[in-house]
Design a protein around this motif. Structure first.
Motif, PDB file in Angstrom:
ATOM      1  N   ASN A 483       0.939  -1.099   0.002  1.00  0.00           N
ATOM      2  CA  ASN A 483      -0.084   0.165  -0.076  1.00  0.00           C
ATOM      3  C   ASN A 483       0.798   1.355  -0.072  1.00  0.00           C
ATOM      4  O   ASN A 483       1.595   1.528   1.033  1.00  0.00           O
ATOM      5  N   TYR A 484       0.812   1.905  -1.022  1.00  0.00           N
ATOM      6  CA  TYR A 484       1.707   2.911  -1.472  1.00  0.00           C
ATOM      7  C   TYR A 484       1.002   4.432  -1.080  1.00  0.00           C
ATOM      8  O   TYR A 484       1.529   5.408  -1.526  1.00  0.00           O
ATOM      9  N   THR A 485      -0.146   4.306  -0.232  1.00  0.00           N
ATOM     10  CA  THR A 485      -0.676   5.622   0.121  1.00  0.00           C
ATOM     11  C   THR A 485       0.172   6.492   0.979  1.00  0.00           C
ATOM     12  O   THR A 485       0.834   6.042   2.006  1.00  0.00           O
ATOM     13  N   PRO A 486       0.456   7.801   0.700  1.00  0.00           N
ATOM     14  CA  PRO A 486       1.212   8.642   1.297  1.00  0.00           C
ATOM     15  C   PRO A 486       0.709   8.695   2.784  1.00  0.00           C
ATOM     16  O   PRO A 486      -0.564   9.005   3.131  1.00  0.00           O
ATOM     17  N   THR A 487       1.746   8.807   3.921  1.00  0.00           N
ATOM     18  CA  THR A 487       1.171   9.174   5.367  1.00  0.00           C
ATOM     19  C   THR A 487       2.325   9.651   6.045  1.00  0.00           C
ATOM     20  O   THR A 487       3.613   9.408   5.595  1.00  0.00           O
ATOM     21  N   LEU A 488       2.111  10.272   7.129  1.00  0.00           N
ATOM     22  CA  LEU A 488       2.871  10.681   8.042  1.00  0.00           C
ATOM     23  C   LEU A 488       2.601   9.978   9.505  1.00  0.00           C
ATOM     24  O   LEU A 488       3.360  10.109  10.599  1.00  0.00           O
ATOM     25  N   LYS A 489       1.774   8.726   9.700  1.00  0.00           N
ATOM     26  CA  LYS A 489       1.491   8.121  10.768  1.00  0.00           C
ATOM     27  C   LYS A 489       2.643   7.573  11.399  1.00  0.00           C
ATOM     28  O   LYS A 489       2.990   7.457  12.519  1.00  0.00           O
ATOM     29  N   HIS A 490       3.740   7.177  10.531  1.00  0.00           N
ATOM     30  CA  HIS A 490       5.020   6.484  10.964  1.00  0.00           C
ATOM     31  C   HIS A 490       5.911   7.491  11.720  1.00  0.00           C
ATOM     32  O   HIS A 490       6.397   7.144  12.872  1.00  0.00           O
ATOM     33  N   TYR A 491       6.036   8.649  11.358  1.00  0.00           N
ATOM     34  CA  TYR A 491       6.834   9.633  12.058  1.00  0.00           C
ATOM     35  C   TYR A 491       5.947  10.280  13.487  1.00  0.00           C
ATOM     36  O   TYR A 491       6.450  10.499  14.458  1.00  0.00           O
ATOM     37  N   GLU A 492       4.486  10.048  13.269  1.00  0.00           N
ATOM     38  CA  GLU A 492       3.570  10.399  14.560  1.00  0.00           C
ATOM     39  C   GLU A 492       3.923   9.553  15.605  1.00  0.00           C
ATOM     40  O   GLU A 492       4.053   9.892  16.760  1.00  0.00           O
ATOM     41  N   LYS A 493       3.804   8.128  15.121  1.00  0.00           N
ATOM     42  CA  LYS A 493       4.275   7.248  16.213  1.00  0.00           C
ATOM     43  C   LYS A 493       5.371   7.371  16.788  1.00  0.00           C
ATOM     44  O   LYS A 493       5.548   7.094  17.873  1.00  0.00           O
ATOM     45  N   ALA A 494       6.633   7.501  16.156  1.00  0.00           N
ATOM     46  CA  ALA A 494       8.063   7.708  16.479  1.00  0.00           C
ATOM     47  C   ALA A 494       8.322   8.806  17.323  1.00  0.00           C
ATOM     48  O   ALA A 494       8.929   8.925  18.413  1.00  0.00           O
ATOM     49  N   PHE A 495       8.034  10.114  16.958  1.00  0.00           N
ATOM     50  CA  PHE A 495       8.020  11.238  17.385  1.00  0.00           C
ATOM     51  C   PHE A 495       6.970  12.348  17.605  1.00  0.00           C
ATOM     52  O   PHE A 495       7.276  13.394  17.516  1.00  0.00           O
ATOM     53  N   ALA A 496       5.982  11.759  18.159  1.00  0.00           N
ATOM     54  CA  ALA A 496       4.916  12.635  18.263  1.00  0.00           C
ATOM     55  C   ALA A 496       5.401  13.674  19.805  1.00  0.00           C
ATOM     56  O   ALA A 496       6.093  13.315  20.489  1.00  0.00           O
ATOM     57  N   ILE A 497       4.805  14.839  19.585  1.00  0.00           N
ATOM     58  CA  ILE A 497       5.065  15.849  20.409  1.00  0.00           C
ATOM     59  C   ILE A 497       3.678  16.359  21.183  1.00  0.00           C
ATOM     60  O   ILE A 497       2.887  16.750  20.014  1.00  0.00           O
ATOM     61  N   GLU A 498       3.535  16.454  22.460  1.00  0.00           N
ATOM     62  CA  GLU A 498       2.185  16.898  22.908  1.00  0.00           C
ATOM     63  C   GLU A 498       2.500  18.238  23.679  1.00  0.00           C
ATOM     64  O   GLU A 498       3.413  18.048  24.595  1.00  0.00           O
ATOM     65  N   LEU A 499       1.815  19.307  23.334  1.00  0.00           N
ATOM     66  CA  LEU A 499       1.896  20.533  24.299  1.00  0.00           C
ATOM     67  C   LEU A 499       0.729  20.494  25.091  1.00  0.00           C
ATOM     68  O   LEU A 499      -0.496  20.671  24.947  1.00  0.00           O
ATOM     69  N   ARG A 677      12.269  -2.631  15.467  1.00  0.00           N
ATOM     70  CA  ARG A 677      11.270  -2.390  14.386  1.00  0.00           C
ATOM     71  C   ARG A 677      11.102  -3.234  13.469  1.00  0.00           C
ATOM     72  O   ARG A 677       9.946  -3.760  12.780  1.00  0.00           O
ATOM     73  N   VAL A 678      12.292  -3.458  12.864  1.00  0.00           N
ATOM     74  CA  VAL A 678      12.313  -4.286  11.580  1.00  0.00           C
ATOM     75  C   VAL A 678      12.166  -5.734  12.027  1.00  0.00           C
ATOM     76  O   VAL A 678      11.392  -6.282  11.358  1.00  0.00           O
ATOM     77  N   VAL A 679      12.668  -6.337  13.239  1.00  0.00           N
ATOM     78  CA  VAL A 679      12.186  -7.719  13.522  1.00  0.00           C
ATOM     79  C   VAL A 679      10.504  -7.691  13.502  1.00  0.00           C
ATOM     80  O   VAL A 679      10.224  -8.799  13.431  1.00  0.00           O
ATOM     81  N   ASN A 680       9.823  -6.778  14.315  1.00  0.00           N
ATOM     82  CA  ASN A 680       8.369  -6.791  14.302  1.00  0.00           C
ATOM     83  C   ASN A 680       7.553  -6.518  12.968  1.00  0.00           C
ATOM     84  O   ASN A 680       6.426  -6.542  13.159  1.00  0.00           O
ATOM     85  N   GLY A 681       8.518  -6.276  11.907  1.00  0.00           N
ATOM     86  CA  GLY A 681       7.626  -6.016  10.582  1.00  0.00           C
ATOM     87  C   GLY A 681       7.339  -4.509  10.462  1.00  0.00           C
ATOM     88  O   GLY A 681       6.678  -4.289   9.396  1.00  0.00           O
ATOM     89  N   ASP A 682       7.604  -3.701  11.340  1.00  0.00           N
ATOM     90  CA  ASP A 682       7.421  -2.204  11.344  1.00  0.00           C
ATOM     91  C   ASP A 682       8.365  -1.572  10.592  1.00  0.00           C
ATOM     92  O   ASP A 682       8.923  -0.619  11.152  1.00  0.00           O
ATOM     93  N   TYR A 683       8.484  -1.606   9.344  1.00  0.00           N
ATOM     94  CA  TYR A 683       9.478  -1.119   8.471  1.00  0.00           C
ATOM     95  C   TYR A 683       9.058   0.570   8.366  1.00  0.00           C
ATOM     96  O   TYR A 683      10.100   1.217   8.063  1.00  0.00           O
ATOM     97  N   GLY A 684       7.904   0.763   8.286  1.00  0.00           N
ATOM     98  CA  GLY A 684       7.554   2.316   8.393  1.00  0.00           C
ATOM     99  C   GLY A 684       8.261   3.079   9.268  1.00  0.00           C
ATOM    100  O   GLY A 684       8.983   4.201   9.012  1.00  0.00           O
ATOM    101  N   VAL A 685       8.050   2.774  10.561  1.00  0.00           N
ATOM    102  CA  VAL A 685       8.836   3.038  11.909  1.00  0.00           C
ATOM    103  C   VAL A 685      10.290   3.469  11.750  1.00  0.00           C
ATOM    104  O   VAL A 685      10.827   4.193  11.982  1.00  0.00           O
ATOM    105  N   ALA A 686      10.753   2.219  11.328  1.00  0.00           N
ATOM    106  CA  ALA A 686      12.160   1.998  11.090  1.00  0.00           C
ATOM    107  C   ALA A 686      12.721   3.084  10.240  1.00  0.00           C
ATOM    108  O   ALA A 686      13.747   3.686  10.365  1.00  0.00           O
ATOM    109  N   LEU A 687      11.977   2.991   8.902  1.00  0.00           N
ATOM    110  CA  LEU A 687      12.860   3.998   7.999  1.00  0.00           C
ATOM    111  C   LEU A 687      12.624   5.358   8.241  1.00  0.00           C
ATOM    112  O   LEU A 687      13.199   6.470   7.656  1.00  0.00           O
ATOM    113  N   ALA A 688      11.250   5.684   9.044  1.00  0.00           N
ATOM    114  CA  ALA A 688      11.180   7.089   9.515  1.00  0.00           C
ATOM    115  C   ALA A 688      12.452   7.504  10.501  1.00  0.00           C
ATOM    116  O   ALA A 688      12.651   8.717  10.221  1.00  0.00           O
TER     117      ALA A 688
END
Length: 732
Positions: A483-499, A677-688
Motif C-alpha cells: 500500500n503506497y498511500t502517502p502518510t505521516l503516521k510512522h513519524y507521528e508514532k515515533a516522534f509525536a510531541i504533545e503541548l 522495529r524491523v524484527v516486528n515488521g514495522d518497516y515504516g517506523v524504522a525507515l522514518a
C-alpha cells in the motif's frame, strides 16, 4: 607531582570509593556520607572493615613526603617511578583479588582466611586514585629524561597505554581465553585447534566446482576487494573535489559522506528494493525482456557492493586532507624539468599520497572484516567470520569458545594488514608541508585521470541518490510493497510531541532512545577525536620503547567484530573491580575505544606530510609538547580533526553490533530500537527513524565543519581546469 598527589588524596579521602547507584552529580550520597555504599576509602577501611585499602593511603603519604626529602633529581625521579608503579599494581591487585563475596581466588582464601566483607565495583574515588598513580609514574619517566623530559608527552603515552590496556586488551583477553578452554572451562590446546581448523572455516570446496569455501577465505577475499574498491573510489572523489573545476563539489562531498551517517541495514534494504527478486530492476527486466527475476544481489557481489557504499566515505575522509596537502612546489619543480601532467601525477603527486592511500586501504580492510550488518542482510549462503561469531554467541550453538576462536582469526587478519601497511610505507619520507611559504598552484589533473575519476565517481553518486530515495520513501507510505498511500503516521508514532499546560511531552515511542543516543554520542565524539589525534602525534613525532606495540594496541579494537567487543565488555565489566554494565559509561567507553583508530590513522596520514622542522622551531622558541600540538600542528590537522569528529559521532550514532549486548531499559540506543522495529515488521517506523537520524547527522557534520574551520596553507586559489586558469585571489 604535587597536583597529582592532591588528586589521589582527594579520591582516597573525600569521594565515594565504590560505584554509586545514582550519578555522583545527584549529591544524594552526601546525605549519608559515611554509609557502607557511599564512604570514601579511609572510612571504608576504618568503619566498614575494608582494611586492605589502607596501604593505598600510605603510598600517597610516602609520595607527599618525597619532595621534602634531600635527594638528587635522579633519585627523586626513581622514587616517583617506584611509588607510581607500586601504588598502581597494588591498586589493581586488591581490586581483582577481592570481589563481592570476598576473595576471588580459592588459594587466597586458604592462605589468608575468609574476609569479613567484600567489595563492589570501583567508583570516582578509586578512579582518581588510580589515575594519580598512573600520572606519578609518567612524571617519574619524564624526570628521568624520557620523552625529552616533556611531562605532557610522558603523561599522554602512559595514560593512553593504560586506557587501551584496561578498555581494549583486558576485555578482549577475557573472551579470547575461552578459545583455549573446553566446555568444562579447562585449558585445552586440542579444543582450540579443533575449533580453528574446520571445513566450515577453511574449506575450499568452491574451487573444485562444488560446495562452498570456508568463511575465512570468504572474509579475506571480500576484505581485499572492498579495500581496493573503497580506496579507489575515495581517491577519485578526493581528486575531483580538490583538483578539478567540477561545479557540484559540495553535492559530491555530501553524497560521499552520506553512507557513513546511515543507520544499519538502510543501504542493504535499499539495494534489495532496487536489485532484489521483487526489486525495480528485476521487475523491469521481466517486463521488458521476459527475464525471470533472480537473487543475484545475495552473496559476495551484494555484500561487496553494500560495503563499498558504506566504507568509501571513510577512505574519502582520510584521503581528502592528504590530497590537499601535496605540495604544489614539488609538482611545479617536476614541470620545470619538462615533465608533462601525466608524469607529474604518476611520479610526484601519487607517491606523496601513499600514506593516505595505504591508511585508507588498511581502514577499509579492517572495516570489511569487522562488518556485521551488510553480510547479515545480503550474505545469503555467503558466510563470513563476523556473522559466524554472532551466531556462535546468540544462536542455538551458544559456543563462546568458538566465537573467541573466530575472533583470534580476525585478529590475525588485522595483524597481517597492519604489518603489510608498515612494509609498504617503509622508511620513506612523505613531507609535503614545511615552514616555508608556498604560493604554488596545484597541477591540474591529466585528462585521462580526470575522465577516469568522473567515470567512476559520478555513476556511484547517482546510484547513491537512487538507493537513498528508495529507502527513505518507505517512511512516507502506508506499507512498502502493498500500500503506497502517502502518510505521516510512522513519524507521528515515533516522534509525536504533545503541548500541555505542564509543558512539552515527548510522547513518541522513539524519543527515549533518540535523546540517549544523541547525548552519549556527543560526549564520546570529542573524546574519541582528541585521543586519536594525540595518539597520532605521539606515534609520528616521538620514538620510544614499545612504539610498535603501542600503535597496534590502538588499532586492536577496530579489528574485532562488534559482537565480540560487546560480549567481551559484558564478561569484563559485569563484575568488580570495574562494574559498569547497564550504565551510560559502558556505552561511552565502548564507542570511544571502538572508534578511536580512525582518528589515529587520519592523524598519522596527515601528520606524515608535515615537516618536523615546525616542531623543532617551536621547541627552539621554548614551547613544550602541548603548546606545539595546540598552536602549530592542530591548525594544520583540521581535515584530520574533522574526519575524526565526524566519524566518531556518526559511528556512535549508527553502531549496532558493539552495543547490542550493552543497552538496557534505561539506556536504549537508536539502532537497537530500529532493529526491534524491523524484527516486528514495522518497516515504516524504522525507515522514518532512519530519515530523522540522517537529517540530524548531516546538521551535526555541517556544524563540526563550521566550528573546526578549514586549513589555510597560504596558497593561491585558482580555477584549475585547463582553460580556466584565472587567479581567484590570494589566501592569507
Amino acid at each position: 607531582m604535587l597536583f597529582w598527589i592532591a588528586v589521589g588524596a582527594a579520591g582516597f579521602l573525600l569521594l565515594p570509593w565504590y560505584a554509586l547507584q545514582d550519578s555522583i552529580a545527584s549529591v544524594g550520597w552526601l546525605k549519608d556520607y559515611t554509609a557502607r555504599d557511599n564512604a570514601p576509602a579511609l572510612l571504608q577501611a576504618l568503619k566498614h572493615g575494608r582494611v586492605w585499602l589502607l596501604p593505598i593511603g600510605a603510598i600517597f603519604l610516602a609520595a607527599a613526603a618525597l619532595p621534602q626529602l634531600p635527594m638528587s633529581r635522579l633519585a627523586r625521579a626513581n622514587a616517583f617511578l617506584i611509588v607510581g608503579a607500586v601504588g598502581f599494581v597494588f591498586f589493581l591487585g586488591q581490586g581483582f583479588a577481592i570481589g563481592a563475596q570476598g576473595w576471588s581466588f580459592e588459594w587466597a582464601n586458604a592462605v589468608f582466611g575468609p574476609l569479613a566483607a567484600g567489595q563492589f565495583g570501583m567508583g570516582w574515588g578509586a578512579a582518581l586514585s588510580g589515575s594519580a598513580f598512573t600520572m606519578l609514574f609518567a612524571l617519574g619517566l619524564a624526570e628521568r629524561g624520557y620523552f625529552n623530559g616533556d611531562a605532557f608527552i610522558a603523561g599522554s603515552v602512559v595514560g593512553i597505554a593504560v586506557s587501551v590496556a584496561v578498555f581494549t586488551f583486558y576485555p578482549v583477553i577475557r573472551i579470547l581465553l575461552s578459545a583455549i578452554q573446553d566446555q568444562g572451562g579447562v585449558f585445552s590446546a586440542a579444543a582450540f585447534f579443533a575449533r580453528m581448523f574446520t571445513v566450515k572455516i577453511w574449506g575450499v570446496g568452491c574451487l573444485a566446482g562444488g560446495g562452498r569455501c570456508g568463511v575465512a577465505w570468504n572474509t579475506l577475499v571480500l576484505a581485499l576487494l572492498c579495500a581496493a574498491g573503497c580506496t579507489s573510489l575515495g581517491l577519485a572523489f578526493a581528486l575531483i573535489v580538490t583538483r578539478t573545476g567540477f561545479r557540484y563539489k559540495r553535492l559530491l562531498r555530501a553524497l560521499s559522506v552520506l553512507p557513513i551517517i546511515t543507520p544499519p541495514f538502510v543501504i542493504g534494504l535499499g539495494l534489495i528494493l532496487i536489485f532484489g527478486r521483487s526489486g525495480l530492476v528485476n521487475h523491469f527486466l521481466e517486463w521488458a525482456f521476459d527475464i525471470a527475476p533472480s537473487r543475484w544481489i545475495y552473496g559476495l557481489q551484494g555484500v561487496l557492493t553494500a560495503q563499498i557504499f558504506s566504507f568509501t566515505p571513510i577512505a574519502f575522509l582520510v584521503l581528502i586532507g592528504v590530497v590537499e596537502g601535496v605540495s604544489p612546489s614539488m609538482e611545479e619543480a617536476a614541470q620545470t624539468l619538462r615533465a608533462n601532467r601525466w608524469r607529474t601525477f604518476i611520479d610526484v603527486s601519487l607517491p606523496l599520497m601513499r600514506p593516505g592511500l595505504v591508511n585508507a586501504f588498511l581502514i577499509s580492510f579492517i572495516e570489511s572484516i569487522s562488518d556485521f550488518g551488510n553480510p547479515i542482510v545480503l550474505g545469503g549462503n555467503f558466510g563470513v567470520l563476523s556473522t559466524e561469531v554472532f551466531f556462535s554467541v546468540v544462536g542455538a550453538q551458544l559456543d563462546q569458545g568458538r566465537a573467541a576462536t573466530l575472533g583470534i582469526l580476525l585478529l590475525l587478519f588485522a595483524l597481517a594488514a597492519f604489518f603489510a601497511q608498515r612494509s609498504l610505507l617503509g622508511r620513506k619520507v612523505y613531507t609535503a608541508l614545511a615552514g616555508k611559504g608556498d604560493s604554488g598552484l596545484p597541477t591540474p589533473l591529466p585528462d585521462r585521470v580526470k575522465r577516469l575519476c568522473y567515470a567512476v565517481a559520478l555513476p556511484w553518486a547517482a546510484l547513491t541518490i537512487i538507493i537513498y530515495a528508495m529507502a527513505l520513501v518507505g517512511g512516507f507510505v502506508e506499507q512498502w510493497g502493498r500500500n503506497y498511500t502517502p502518510t505521516l503516521k510512522h513519524y507521528e508514532k515515533a516522534f509525536a510531541i504533545e503541548l500541555t499546560s505542564n509543558g512539552i511531552i515527548w510522547a513518541g515511542a522513539a524519543w527515549n532512545s533518540f535523546w540517549t543516543t544523541v547525548k552519549l554520542s556527543a560526549i564520546a565524539a570529542p573524546v574519541t577525536a582528541l585521543m586519536g589525534i594525540l595518539t597520532a602525534y605521539i606515534l609520528t613525532r616521538h620514538r620510544f620503547v614499545g612504539r610498535s606495540a603501542f600503535e597496534f594496541g590502538t588499532m586492536l579494537s577496530f579489528a574485532i567484530p562488534g559482537t565480540v567487543i560487546g560480549v567481551s565488555y559484558i564478561l569484563a565489566f559485569n563484575v568488580p573491580p570495574i562494574e559498569v554494565t547497564g550504565t551510560a559509561l559502558v556505552l561511552i567507553l565502548c564507542n570511544v575505544f571502538r572508534n578511536m583508530p580512525v582518528g589515529v590513522r587520519a592523524g598519522i596520514a596527515a601528520m606524515t606530510q608535515i615537516d618536523k622542522s615546525l616542531d623543532e622551531a617551536s621547541a627552539t622558541l621554548g614551547a613544550r609538547g602541548l603548546t606545539t600540538l595546540r598552536r602549530i600542528l592542530l591548525p594544520l590537522l583540521k581535515p584530520a580533526l574533522v574526519a575524526a569528529l565526524v566519524y566518531s559521532f556518526v559511528r556512535a550514532m549508527t553502531t549496532v553490533s558493539a552495543i547490542i549486548f550493552l543497552v538496557s531499559a534505561e539506556y536504549e540506543w537508536a539502532t537497537t530500537y530500529i532493529i526491534n522495529r524491523v524484527v516486528n515488521g514495522d518497516y515504516g517506523v524504522a525507515l522514518a527513524y532512519c530519515s530523522v537520524l540522517i537529517v540530524l547527522m548531516l546538521a551535526v557534520i555541517w556544524l563540526i565543519q563550521r566550528l573546526v574551520g578549514t586549513r589555510r596553507l597560504g596558497r593561491r586559489d585558482v580555477a584549475i581546469d585547463p582553460g580556466m586558469a584565472q587567479l581567484g585571489g590570494t589566501a592569507a
